[in-house]
Every structure is written in structure tokens, then in C-alpha cells.
Design a protein around this motif. Structure first.
Motif, PDB file in Angstrom:
ATOM      1  N   UNK A 141      47.947  36.268  37.727  1.00  0.00           N
ATOM      2  CA  UNK A 141      47.943  37.294  37.202  1.00  0.00           C
ATOM      3  C   UNK A 141      47.922  38.122  37.144  1.00  0.00           C
ATOM      4  N   UNK A 142      46.753  38.151  38.687  1.00  0.00           N
ATOM      5  CA  UNK A 142      46.335  39.626  39.252  1.00  0.00           C
ATOM      6  C   UNK A 142      48.188  40.745  39.532  1.00  0.00           C
ATOM      7  N   UNK A 143      48.917  40.135  39.967  1.00  0.00           N
ATOM      8  CA  UNK A 143      50.139  40.372  40.487  1.00  0.00           C
ATOM      9  C   UNK A 143      50.775  41.253  39.016  1.00  0.00           C
ATOM     10  N   UNK A 144      50.624  40.392  38.112  1.00  0.00           N
ATOM     11  CA  UNK A 144      51.301  41.059  36.722  1.00  0.00           C
ATOM     12  C   UNK A 144      50.581  42.019  36.207  1.00  0.00           C
ATOM     13  N   UNK A 145      49.189  41.802  36.525  1.00  0.00           N
ATOM     14  CA  UNK A 145      48.217  42.469  35.600  1.00  0.00           C
ATOM     15  C   UNK A 145      48.239  44.190  36.306  1.00  0.00           C
ATOM     16  N   UNK A 146      48.180  44.098  37.807  1.00  0.00           N
ATOM     17  CA  UNK A 146      47.686  44.881  37.883  1.00  0.00           C
ATOM     18  C   UNK A 146      48.066  46.905  37.672  1.00  0.00           C
ATOM     19  N   UNK A 147      49.447  47.024  37.125  1.00  0.00           N
ATOM     20  CA  UNK A 147      49.775  48.204  36.601  1.00  0.00           C
ATOM     21  C   UNK A 147      48.825  48.457  35.612  1.00  0.00           C
ATOM     22  N   UNK A 148      48.358  47.477  34.498  1.00  0.00           N
ATOM     23  CA  UNK A 148      48.390  48.280  33.493  1.00  0.00           C
ATOM     24  C   UNK A 148      46.654  48.034  33.957  1.00  0.00           C
TER      25      UNK A 148
END
Length: 328
Positions: A141-148
Motif C-alpha cells: 500500500x505504501x508503494x501505491x500511496x507515496x505519490x498521494x
């Protein structure tokens, strides 16, 4: 942890209660995991939800899904810690001693819920697969969420300034009341879960840690598991614009920054003692939406209602009038 049970906590007077705002994505990752499991109404945007679900390992999702049927929250030992660096806190989830996790989970469930559901009993009996699944899920989840998370940082700092201004001007009780949500609310010197009151725990002297969540407009949680603090997580104001790729609205008006633009406009207009129908017209919203905003202002002690013939009119209380004067 997500709250689905009734609790009432006695706080120290809000004028003297130590309060801090913490920026750390661990709580937001927890919110996204709950949403991905279908365990909480976080109202995450469709795009972000799709990104998160596409990154979750299928085997780990299958392991964790049975836990969603019981909205009992999750012991803090299985959630990335909010007081440490995110990389370190993610690593700590996977490094948990499985036997210690089983012991903490059993204590958590018996202490706060009085029973252990079958799905959670499996975790207690064989904790290692669950520890591994939680760790890998949060990492994905952190990998997907980092840009946000990078885009939302200016909004988080503005939220820190907002709470700081409320604290130094004596408006902290109002700020906390307005932040109330489906999970928790502040009434006077009491922190309550909105599902009712089944416990009364004295927490005087503990500091209050506010954790803005950057996931969805309904995201909220709280934790009582720490001896020195109470953690309250809530959806950061201005989040919706960021999640849709827009710039957050400017915060030139201090009263709007404190209450939100709609509620600040209502509070000021209540100097003219409008009827409820006038408030909906003023905002250009449905009557139910206007009622929701007015109820929040009423709960904060800023307005009250007065019947005049067949109409119910709204007016500023002494507290509301003082707040308008302070931020004007």
C-alpha cells in the motif's frame, strides 16, 4: 484502531490539555487497508482504491479478508507506528514476535470487546501468517500511496497551523467538536464514540495526539492503547480537492480555516437570525446538508435555535459571537 464500540473518556480541561498534530502516513495506510478489505466506510476515491487493491498480494488479501467481518479494530502492534519513520515502522510490523502479537490480540479483544470471534481466534492460534500478511500488505500500500502522500503534505502543514491557532486563541474546543465524525466526537471534556457509551475511562493528564488522515472524507479512528496519550485520527480538511488533482482552497479567512467555509458562512449569517430554509438557500445546498452543518455548529455551542411563531430561527450564542469577533 477503528472504533465500532461505545466508549467514553474523561479528558482534562481542553484549555490545559496538551495537544499535538502528527504527520505520519502509518494511520493513513491502516485506513487504506480497512477500505481495501471492505471493513470501514473510508470513502476513498475510486482511483486510489483501485491503485491500492491492484498492489495488494492476492495471498495476503485472502489471509486478511476474514477479519473484516468483525469491525473490532486491530491491535496497535499490527499497525505501522505513528511516532517513528515510515520505513522503520513498516519494518517493525514484520519483525513483531508472533507469540507477543497473539498475546496482545487476545488482551485487546477481551479488554475492549469481551469476546474473541472465530476469525481472530485463528490469528491468536497461528499468528505468524497474519503478521507476514499485514507487513506485506502495508508495504504494498505504501508503494501505491507515496505519490498521494507527497502531494498532501502542504495540506497537513496547514492543518497543523489551524490547530495551533485554535489552541492559542482558546478555540480548541470548537475545532475538536467540528472534527467529530462517525467514529469519535468531543462533547465538553468528554471524548465519545458515536455508537454509544459502554465504558468510562479516566484519561486526565494524557496528551491528545491529532493525526490527519489523507485517504477519504469519512476516514477516522482512535487509539487508547498508549499509557501517555490518546490518538485521534480524522480526515484532513481540504482532502477532496487534492485527491481529485486540484489545489486546496485558499485559507485567507481564519474563521473558514477553523470551521470550514460553509460553517463559517452560516455562523456569520446567524447574526441575522435566519430560518433553516434561508441557510440552505444561502449555501446553495440541499436542506439536509444545511441541517448537518447547523447541527455541528450547535454541538460546538456556537449557535442555537429559537422558535418564532411557526418558524425556527438560528442565532449566534455568546460563544459564537465571540468567535466571529475573534477571527474577524
Amino acid at each position: 484502531m477503528a472504533a465500532s464500540f461505545g466508549t467514553a473518556i474523561s479528558l482534562a480541561p481542553l484549555e490545559t490539555l496538551p495537544v499535538s498534530v502528527l504527520h505520519q502516513p502509518g494511520s493513513s495506510l491502516f485506513s487504506l487497508l480497512l477500505d481495501a478489505l471492505g471493513a470501514a466506510p473510508e470513502h476513498v476515491s475510486a482511483q486510489l482504491r483501485a491503485q491500492v487493491r491492484s498492489t495488494l498480494p492476492a495471498a495476503d488479501l485472502e489471509t486478511l479478508l476474514p477479519l473484516r467481518a468483525h469491525r473490532l479494530g486491530i491491535p496497535d502492534c499490527l499497525i505501522p507506528k505513528v511516532e517513528t519513520d515510515i520505513r522503520q515502522s513498516l519494518a517493525q510490523v514484520g519483525e513483531q514476535n508472533p507469540e507477543a502479537v497473539a498475546e496482545q490480540a487476545q488482551f485487546f479483544l477481551e479488554e475492549f470487546h469481551g469476546h474473541i470471534p472465530v476469525a481472530w481466534q485463528r490469528l491468536i492460534d497461528q499468528p505468524r501468517p497474519y503478521v507476514t500478511a499485514f507487513a506485506r500488505a502495508f508495504e504494498a500500500i505504501w508503494q501505491a500511496y507515496t505519490p498521494v502522500w507527497q502531494r498532501i503534505r502542504p495540506v497537513l502543514w496547514r492543518e497543523t497551523e489551524r490547530i495551533g491557532a485554535a489552541a492559542v486563541t482558546g478555540a480548541l474546543p470548537v475545532a475538536l467538536t467540528v472534527l467529530g465524525n462517525h467514529c469519535w466526537r468531543v462533547r465538553g471534556t468528554r471524548l465519545e464514540c458515536t455508537t454509544g457509551t459502554t465504558a468510562d475511562t479516566e484519561r486526565d493528564g494524557r496528551r491528545l495526539v491529532l493525526i490527519p488522515l489523507a485517504t477519504g472524507p469519512k476516514a477516522a479512528s482512535f487509539s487508547l492503547e498508549h499509557p501517555d496519550r490518546i490518538e485521534l485520527a480524522y480526515a484532513v480538511p481540504g482532502l477532496t480537492a487534492i485527491l481529485h488533482g486540484q489545489d486546496p482552497p485558499p485559507a485567507d479567512d481564519p474563521l473558514s480555516a477553523l470551521l470550514g467555509p460553509a460553517r463559517a458562512r452560516i455562523l456569520r449569517h446567524c447574526a441575522h437570525q435566519p430560518a433553516m430554509a434561508e441557510v440552505a438557500t444561502l449555501l446553495g445546498v440541499a436542506p439536509a446538508t444545511a441541517t448537518h452543518h447547523c447541527q455541528a455548529l450547535e454541538a460546538a455551542g456556537l449557535i442555537d435555535r429559537q422558535r418564532q411563531g411557526r418558524q425556527v430561527r438560528l442565532r449566534q450564542t455568546a460563544r459564537g459571537e465571540a468567535l466571529v469577533d475573534l477571527f474577524s
